[in-house]
Design a protein around this motif. Structure first.
Motif, PDB file in Angstrom:
ATOM      1  N   GLY A  10     -12.190 -18.738  30.530  1.00 25.86           N
ATOM      2  CA  GLY A  10     -12.626 -19.771  29.576  1.00 25.86           C
ATOM      3  C   GLY A  10     -13.710 -19.298  28.614  1.00 25.86           C
ATOM      4  O   GLY A  10     -14.009 -19.998  27.649  1.00 25.86           O
ATOM      5  N   ALA A  11     -14.294 -18.117  28.872  1.00 29.24           N
ATOM      6  CA  ALA A  11     -15.290 -17.569  27.941  1.00 29.24           C
ATOM      7  C   ALA A  11     -14.648 -16.592  26.958  1.00 29.24           C
ATOM      8  O   ALA A  11     -15.335 -16.005  26.129  1.00 29.24           O
ATOM      9  CB  ALA A  11     -16.403 -16.869  28.729  1.00 29.24           C
ATOM     10  N   GLY A  12     -13.337 -16.416  27.058  1.00 28.01           N
ATOM     11  CA  GLY A  12     -12.622 -15.489  26.169  1.00 28.01           C
ATOM     12  C   GLY A  12     -12.129 -16.181  24.904  1.00 28.01           C
ATOM     13  O   GLY A  12     -12.448 -17.351  24.639  1.00 28.01           O
ATOM     14  N   TYR A  32     -14.157 -20.615  34.202  1.00 27.67           N
ATOM     15  CA  TYR A  32     -14.396 -19.696  35.331  1.00 27.67           C
ATOM     16  C   TYR A  32     -14.138 -18.302  34.795  1.00 27.67           C
ATOM     17  O   TYR A  32     -13.004 -17.980  34.416  1.00 27.67           O
ATOM     18  CB  TYR A  32     -13.444 -20.047  36.478  1.00 27.67           C
ATOM     19  N   ASP A  33     -15.192 -17.475  34.728  1.00 30.93           N
ATOM     20  CA  ASP A  33     -15.062 -16.210  33.994  1.00 30.93           C
ATOM     21  C   ASP A  33     -16.084 -15.221  34.543  1.00 30.93           C
ATOM     22  O   ASP A  33     -17.219 -15.594  34.850  1.00 30.93           O
ATOM     23  CB  ASP A  33     -15.336 -16.472  32.502  1.00 30.93           C
ATOM     24  N   ASN A  34     -15.682 -13.972  34.669  1.00 35.51           N
ATOM     25  CA  ASN A  34     -16.652 -12.962  35.136  1.00 35.51           C
ATOM     26  C   ASN A  34     -17.351 -12.261  33.972  1.00 35.51           C
ATOM     27  O   ASN A  34     -18.127 -11.342  34.185  1.00 35.51           O
ATOM     28  CB  ASN A  34     -15.979 -11.938  36.060  1.00 35.51           C
ATOM     29  N   PHE A  74      -6.094 -17.915  32.022  1.00 29.41           N
ATOM     30  CA  PHE A  74      -6.157 -16.926  30.937  1.00 29.41           C
ATOM     31  C   PHE A  74      -6.681 -15.576  31.413  1.00 29.41           C
ATOM     32  O   PHE A  74      -6.438 -14.564  30.758  1.00 29.41           O
ATOM     33  CB  PHE A  74      -7.133 -17.403  29.843  1.00 29.41           C
ATOM     34  N   ALA A  75      -7.475 -15.575  32.489  1.00 22.31           N
ATOM     35  CA  ALA A  75      -8.219 -14.357  32.849  1.00 22.31           C
ATOM     36  C   ALA A  75      -7.265 -13.198  33.103  1.00 22.31           C
ATOM     37  O   ALA A  75      -6.392 -13.276  33.974  1.00 22.31           O
ATOM     38  CB  ALA A  75      -9.079 -14.613  34.076  1.00 22.31           C
ATOM     39  N   ALA A  76      -7.437 -12.129  32.344  1.00 17.25           N
ATOM     40  CA  ALA A  76      -6.578 -10.952  32.490  1.00 17.25           C
ATOM     41  C   ALA A  76      -7.142  -9.862  31.601  1.00 17.25           C
ATOM     42  O   ALA A  76      -7.955 -10.128  30.710  1.00 17.25           O
ATOM     43  CB  ALA A  76      -5.143 -11.269  32.055  1.00 17.25           C
ATOM     44  N   HIS A  77      -6.696  -8.640  31.843  1.00 16.86           N
ATOM     45  CA  HIS A  77      -6.913  -7.576  30.867  1.00 16.86           C
ATOM     46  C   HIS A  77      -5.727  -7.593  29.914  1.00 16.86           C
ATOM     47  O   HIS A  77      -4.596  -7.859  30.335  1.00 16.86           O
ATOM     48  CB  HIS A  77      -7.006  -6.215  31.560  1.00 16.86           C
ATOM     49  N   ALA A  78      -5.972  -7.242  28.642  1.00 19.62           N
ATOM     50  CA  ALA A  78      -4.907  -7.474  27.656  1.00 19.62           C
ATOM     51  C   ALA A  78      -4.764  -6.368  26.606  1.00 19.62           C
ATOM     52  O   ALA A  78      -4.391  -6.644  25.474  1.00 19.62           O
ATOM     53  CB  ALA A  78      -5.122  -8.829  26.990  1.00 19.62           C
ATOM     54  N   SER A 117       1.298 -16.163  29.433  1.00 25.29           N
ATOM     55  CA  SER A 117       2.233 -15.053  29.411  1.00 25.29           C
ATOM     56  C   SER A 117       2.301 -14.524  27.981  1.00 25.29           C
ATOM     57  O   SER A 117       1.469 -14.880  27.134  1.00 25.29           O
ATOM     58  CB  SER A 117       3.594 -15.465  29.951  1.00 25.29           C
ATOM     59  N   SER A 118       3.273 -13.683  27.733  1.00 27.34           N
ATOM     60  CA  SER A 118       3.243 -12.950  26.463  1.00 27.34           C
ATOM     61  C   SER A 118       4.651 -12.606  26.014  1.00 27.34           C
ATOM     62  O   SER A 118       5.548 -12.403  26.842  1.00 27.34           O
ATOM     63  CB  SER A 118       2.445 -11.666  26.681  1.00 27.34           C
ATOM     64  N   CYS A 119       4.795 -12.449  24.691  1.00 26.78           N
ATOM     65  CA  CYS A 119       6.060 -11.938  24.173  1.00 26.78           C
ATOM     66  C   CYS A 119       6.277 -10.499  24.626  1.00 26.78           C
ATOM     67  O   CYS A 119       7.397  -9.996  24.541  1.00 26.78           O
ATOM     68  CB  CYS A 119       6.103 -12.044  22.650  1.00 26.78           C
TER      69      CYS A 119
HETATM   70  P1  NAD Z   1     -10.002 -12.278  26.183  1.00 23.60           P
HETATM   71  O1  NAD Z   1     -10.280 -10.917  26.724  1.00 23.60           O
HETATM   72  O2  NAD Z   1     -10.790 -12.755  25.017  1.00 23.60           O
HETATM   73  O3  NAD Z   1     -10.149 -13.337  27.356  1.00 23.60           O
HETATM   74  C1  NAD Z   1      -9.914 -13.044  28.707  1.00 23.60           C
HETATM   75  C2  NAD Z   1     -11.066 -13.599  29.506  1.00 23.60           C
HETATM   76  O4  NAD Z   1     -10.813 -13.397  30.899  1.00 23.60           O
HETATM   77  C3  NAD Z   1     -12.395 -12.932  29.191  1.00 23.60           C
HETATM   78  O5  NAD Z   1     -13.361 -13.923  28.936  1.00 23.60           O
HETATM   79  C4  NAD Z   1     -12.706 -12.136  30.455  1.00 23.60           C
HETATM   80  O6  NAD Z   1     -14.103 -12.025  30.687  1.00 23.60           O
HETATM   81  C5  NAD Z   1     -11.992 -12.943  31.518  1.00 23.60           C
HETATM   82  N1  NAD Z   1     -11.595 -12.170  32.700  1.00 23.60           N
HETATM   83  C6  NAD Z   1     -10.865 -11.017  32.732  1.00 23.60           C
HETATM   84  N2  NAD Z   1     -10.714 -10.621  34.007  1.00 23.60           N
HETATM   85  C7  NAD Z   1     -11.326 -11.540  34.793  1.00 23.60           C
HETATM   86  C8  NAD Z   1     -11.494 -11.689  36.189  1.00 23.60           C
HETATM   87  N3  NAD Z   1     -11.021 -10.780  37.051  1.00 23.60           N
HETATM   88  N4  NAD Z   1     -12.155 -12.760  36.661  1.00 23.60           N
HETATM   89  C9  NAD Z   1     -12.664 -13.679  35.796  1.00 23.60           C
HETATM   90  N5  NAD Z   1     -12.542 -13.600  34.469  1.00 23.60           N
HETATM   91  C10 NAD Z   1     -11.883 -12.535  33.966  1.00 23.60           C
HETATM   92  O7  NAD Z   1      -8.436 -12.317  25.863  1.00 23.60           O
HETATM   93  P2  NAD Z   1      -7.578 -13.385  25.031  1.00 23.60           P
HETATM   94  O8  NAD Z   1      -7.119 -12.709  23.795  1.00 23.60           O
HETATM   95  O9  NAD Z   1      -8.281 -14.680  24.955  1.00 23.60           O
HETATM   96  O10 NAD Z   1      -6.317 -13.540  25.990  1.00 23.60           O
HETATM   97  C11 NAD Z   1      -6.265 -14.556  26.992  1.00 23.60           C
HETATM   98  C12 NAD Z   1      -4.962 -14.445  27.767  1.00 23.60           C
HETATM   99  O11 NAD Z   1      -3.868 -14.542  26.872  1.00 23.60           O
HETATM  100  C13 NAD Z   1      -4.783 -13.137  28.521  1.00 23.60           C
HETATM  101  O12 NAD Z   1      -4.172 -13.436  29.756  1.00 23.60           O
HETATM  102  C14 NAD Z   1      -3.839 -12.350  27.629  1.00 23.60           C
HETATM  103  O13 NAD Z   1      -3.081 -11.436  28.376  1.00 23.60           O
HETATM  104  C15 NAD Z   1      -2.972 -13.457  27.061  1.00 23.60           C
HETATM  105  N6  NAD Z   1      -2.340 -13.132  25.771  1.00 23.60           N
HETATM  106  C16 NAD Z   1      -3.113 -12.894  24.663  1.00 23.60           C
HETATM  107  C17 NAD Z   1      -2.490 -12.612  23.435  1.00 23.60           C
HETATM  108  C18 NAD Z   1      -3.297 -12.356  22.184  1.00 23.60           C
HETATM  109  O14 NAD Z   1      -2.681 -12.150  21.116  1.00 23.60           O
HETATM  110  N7  NAD Z   1      -4.635 -12.369  22.212  1.00 23.60           N
HETATM  111  C19 NAD Z   1      -1.085 -12.582  23.353  1.00 23.60           C
HETATM  112  C20 NAD Z   1      -0.340 -12.835  24.497  1.00 23.60           C
HETATM  113  C21 NAD Z   1      -0.978 -13.124  25.704  1.00 23.60           C
END
Ligand code: NAD
Length: 327
Positions: A10-12, A32-34, A74-78, A117-119
């Motif tokens: 939620g902080a992303g 909820y965010d690390n 949402f939390a993931a590496h991307a 999810s993602s394309c």
């Molecule tokens: P972002 O990196 O801005 O946000 C992800 C957030 O998750 C961050 O705030 C990060 O601190 C947190 N996080 C990561 N690992 C964590 C963990 N283990 N525990 C708690 N928090 C954790 O990324 P975004 O661009 O906002 O993307 C959000 C989601 O959307 C991701 O799952 C990404 O894969 C998906 N997504 C993004 C896009 C895009 O174009 N940005 C496209 C398709 C899918």
């Protein structure tokens, strides 16, 4: 009191915009965010719990404390490129993290889940526009980690009664039109912020990978959707699950493909600055053209994009790069 929604990540970027949309529509978002990639000051519409999705105990405690009606995950590496070099990092955070969350949900009786999810789960599409029933055959570990997340949800739905909406975003872009939050990735790899950085003189030039693709102007074509539209789609997904709607995987895109050169033209028109460009070799694994068939989200969630024309997208993002949008 307001219905609470747990928002991992939620902080992303997309998470914070979704928290705003939830709060504006009568929900209380609990972020909820690390903070590995998120920003504390992007959490403005509800509490921030600093915790890791790999920490099941902390998740269970958060669920007990706030008793949310649904979770948006949402939390993931991307970073696609990083996922090729460091797949372990992606399988751990995205796959193990999602499983840990789903098991915590199960333990806490929290059965409504919305998943980012993602394309990228489609890989190189056989046909365009991409429909949800197109084969999912990702070509990198990031895409595979997202596909496994979807498959886990479907299996948990069958076996444990979990209910879900998986949302397959195309290219997220733009920023809150109210100017409260924007896109802040570090490193920034996305086209529009990088083009704005180059226009503002914060990058010596913008690298564009390939101008010899089989497209009208030779550059890759993608489907760009405004982050505040994505945020509204998550709100629609929450409402869908809370009223007992069926499990669903839906594309979030506009159905329109836009080339890199068209984006750069828009950036130059909106900002009145030149974008210095350097064309480089194609990157492995970049399909020439990707765009969604967005009909399912419209049909099942009543969602369609309203802010996702290129001009609106670039105008909303420009102020975050100290650029003024021309009238
Ligand atoms: P972002 O990196 O801005 O946000 C992800 C957030 O998750 C961050 O705030 C990060 O601190 C947190 N996080 C990561 N690992 C964590 C963990 N283990 N525990 C708690 N928090 C954790 O990324 P975004 O661009 O906002 O993307 C959000 C989601 O959307 C991701 O799952 C990404 O894969 C998906 N997504 C993004 C896009 C895009 O174009 N940005 C496209 C398709 C899918």
């Amino acid at each position: 009191s307001r219905t609470r929604i747990l928002v991992t990540g939620g902080a992303g970027y997309i998470g914070s915009h979704t928290c705003k949309a939830l709060a504006q529509n009568g929900f209380e978002p609990v972020a909820y965010d690390n903070l590995v990639a998120g920003h504390r000051d992007a959490v403005r519409w509800g509490p921030l719990v600093i915790g890791d999705v790999l920490d099941r105990q902390a998740l269970v405690e958060t669920m007990r404390r706030y008793d949310p009606a649904a979770v948006i995950h949402f939390a993931a590496h991307a970073y696609v490129g990083e996922s090729v070099i460091e797949p372990a990092k992606y399988y751990r955070n995205n796959v193990h993290g999602t499983q840990t969350l789903l098991d915590a949900c199960r333990g806490a009786g929290l059965l409504n889940v919305i998943f980012s999810s993602s394309c990228a789960t489609y890989g190189v599409p056989e046909a365009l526009p991409i429909r949800e029933d197109s084969p999912q055959d990702p070509i990198n570990p990031y895409g595979r980690s997202k596909l496994i997340g979807e498959q886990m949800l479907a299996d948990y739905a069958t076996a444990y009664g979990m209910r879900y909406v998986a949302l397959r975003y195309f290219n997220a872009c733009g920023a809150d039109p109210g100017g409260e939050i924007g896109e802040r990735h570090d490193p920034e790899t996305h086209l529009i912020p990088r083009a704005l950085m180059a226009a503002a003189g914060k990058l010596p030039h913008l690298s564009v990978f390939g101008d010899d693709y089989p497209t009208p102007d030779g550059t890759c074509i993608r489907d760009y959707i405004h982050v505040s539209d994505l945020a509204r789609a998550h709100l629609a997904a929450v409402l869908h699950l809370l009223k007992g709607g069926e499990n669903l995987a839906a594309n979030l895109g506009t159905g329109r493909g836009i080339s890199i050169k068209e984006i750069l033209t828009a950036v130059e028109q909106v900002t009145g600055r030149r974008v210095p460009v350097r064309f480089e070799q194609r990157r492995a694994g970049d399909p020439p053209i990707l765009f969604a068939n967005p009909a399912l989200a419209r049909e099942r969630l009543g969602f369609w994009p309203e802010l996702s024309d290129v001009d609106t997208i670039v105008r909303s993002a420009a102020p975050f790069f100290e650029l003024e949008a021309r009238p």
